[in-house]
Structures are given as C-alpha cells and as structure tokens.
Motif scaffolding. Structure first.
Motif, mmCIF file in Angstrom:
data_model
loop_
_atom_site.group_PDB
_atom_site.id
_atom_site.type_symbol
_atom_site.label_atom_id
_atom_site.label_comp_id
_atom_site.label_asym_id
_atom_site.label_seq_id
_atom_site.Cartn_x
_atom_site.Cartn_y
_atom_site.Cartn_z
ATOM 1 N N ALA A 35 -21.357 13.608 25.096
ATOM 2 C CA ALA A 35 -21.313 12.429 24.227
ATOM 3 C C ALA A 35 -20.479 12.699 22.982
ATOM 4 O O ALA A 35 -19.690 11.837 22.563
ATOM 5 N N ASN A 36 -20.612 13.871 22.405
ATOM 6 C CA ASN A 36 -19.846 14.234 21.212
ATOM 7 C C ASN A 36 -18.348 14.230 21.499
ATOM 8 O O ASN A 36 -17.556 13.639 20.758
ATOM 9 N N VAL A 37 -17.946 14.868 22.575
ATOM 10 C CA VAL A 37 -16.532 14.951 22.936
ATOM 11 C C VAL A 37 -15.991 13.569 23.313
ATOM 12 O O VAL A 37 -14.912 13.166 22.863
ATOM 13 N N THR A 38 -16.729 12.841 24.128
ATOM 14 C CA THR A 38 -16.304 11.518 24.573
ATOM 15 C C THR A 38 -16.110 10.568 23.396
ATOM 16 O O THR A 38 -15.094 9.860 23.319
ATOM 17 N N CYS A 39 -17.062 10.561 22.476
ATOM 18 C CA CYS A 39 -16.953 9.671 21.303
ATOM 19 C C CYS A 39 -15.757 10.048 20.436
ATOM 20 O O CYS A 39 -15.021 9.172 19.973
ATOM 21 N N ALA A 40 -15.546 11.341 20.239
ATOM 22 C CA ALA A 40 -14.411 11.795 19.422
ATOM 23 C C ALA A 40 -13.087 11.422 20.087
ATOM 24 O O ALA A 40 -12.157 10.952 19.414
ATOM 25 N N LEU A 41 -12.987 11.612 21.394
ATOM 26 C CA LEU A 41 -11.764 11.248 22.116
ATOM 27 C C LEU A 41 -11.516 9.746 22.047
ATOM 28 O O LEU A 41 -10.394 9.307 21.764
ATOM 29 N N GLU A 42 -12.539 8.971 22.327
ATOM 30 C CA GLU A 42 -12.403 7.509 22.303
ATOM 31 C C GLU A 42 -11.926 7.037 20.927
ATOM 32 O O GLU A 42 -10.995 6.225 20.827
ATOM 33 N N LYS A 43 -12.531 7.556 19.889
ATOM 34 C CA LYS A 43 -12.202 7.138 18.524
ATOM 35 C C LYS A 43 -10.746 7.465 18.176
ATOM 36 O O LYS A 43 -10.002 6.612 17.683
#
Length: 139
Positions: A35-43
């Motif tokens: 979730a941390n990586v996915t949210c950072a990438l998406e942002k």
C-alpha cells in the motif's frame, strides 16, 4: 430493559490486544508495504506525468514485451490486473493515443494491444519517476 453501553461491552482494550505473529504478521507487513509503495507511485505518476499506476504498469509491460502486439489475456495475467481493470486502463491509454487495440483475425474473442510511438515516449518520460519512487520506498 436498557441496552448496555458500548463502554460496558467486554472487549479487549487496544493495549491488551495480542499482536499478530507468524504468517499473519508477515502478510500484514507485506500488505502495508504494498500500500505504501502503490500510493507513492500513484501520487507521483499522476502529479508529474498525469498517468495512473495501472496505465503506467500496462505501458511498462508492453515495453518489456518488445513485441508488435500483446494479447489482452496474457497482459492481464502478467500485470496482476483483473480483465476488467486492464480493459479500463487500456481504454484510457487508447483515448490518449498511447496504445491501439485490434481484434485477432484467427480468434475473434482475442484482442491485441499495441504500443504507439506516443506511448513509448510517455513511458520513457515516466519510467525514471517510477524507478525513483521504487528506490525511495523499497530501500
């Protein structure tokens, strides 16, 4: 008869809860990291390149495949997106002119996706951001 208040219900206090161990702990840690990586990438992909993570991952798989066309069903399996999520991502990419879709002449049920020159350029522009965020969040 009156209802008991929620304060009087016998629930363990937060401090008294038992922390998960073993596989449950590993699973929750993995999910939190994802979730941390996915949210950072998406942002960052949205902010810098106006492209979503699903769209970038789709472009990334098409670039990695280094072939003229890619069957949608194979792309879905490799990208870990459901068929419907991939279809939505490909539709957005197609609207932007980053990919094109075509029907298979041998099997009318199969759809092929092809990366366009504009799609290659968009990927080349966004890939350094993707790799930078991975470096920051996974190390």
């Amino acid at each position: 008869m009156s209802k008991p208040s929620t304060a009087s219900v016998d629930r363990p206090a937060i401090e008294q809860r038992v922390a998960p161990t073993g596989l449950v702990r590993e699973w929750r840690d993995l999910m939190a990291r994802h979730a941390n990586v996915t949210c950072a990438l998406e942002k960052e992909l949205q902010r810098r390149h106006r492209i979503g993570l699903s769209e970038f991952e789709t472009l990334d798989r098409l670039v990695d495949a280094a072939c003229e066309t890619y069957r949608m069903s194979e792309l879905a399996a490799e990208s870990h997106l459901s068929q419907s999520a991939l279809s939505r991502a490909v539709a957005r990419l197609e609207r932007e002119g980053l990919v094109s879709r075509s029907m298979c002449t041998d099997d009318r049920r199969s759809i092929f996706v092809c990366l366009t020159d504009k799609g290659r350029a968009a990927h080349a522009d966004a890939a350094p951001t993707h790799r930078e965020v991975l470096e920051q969040t996974l190390r």
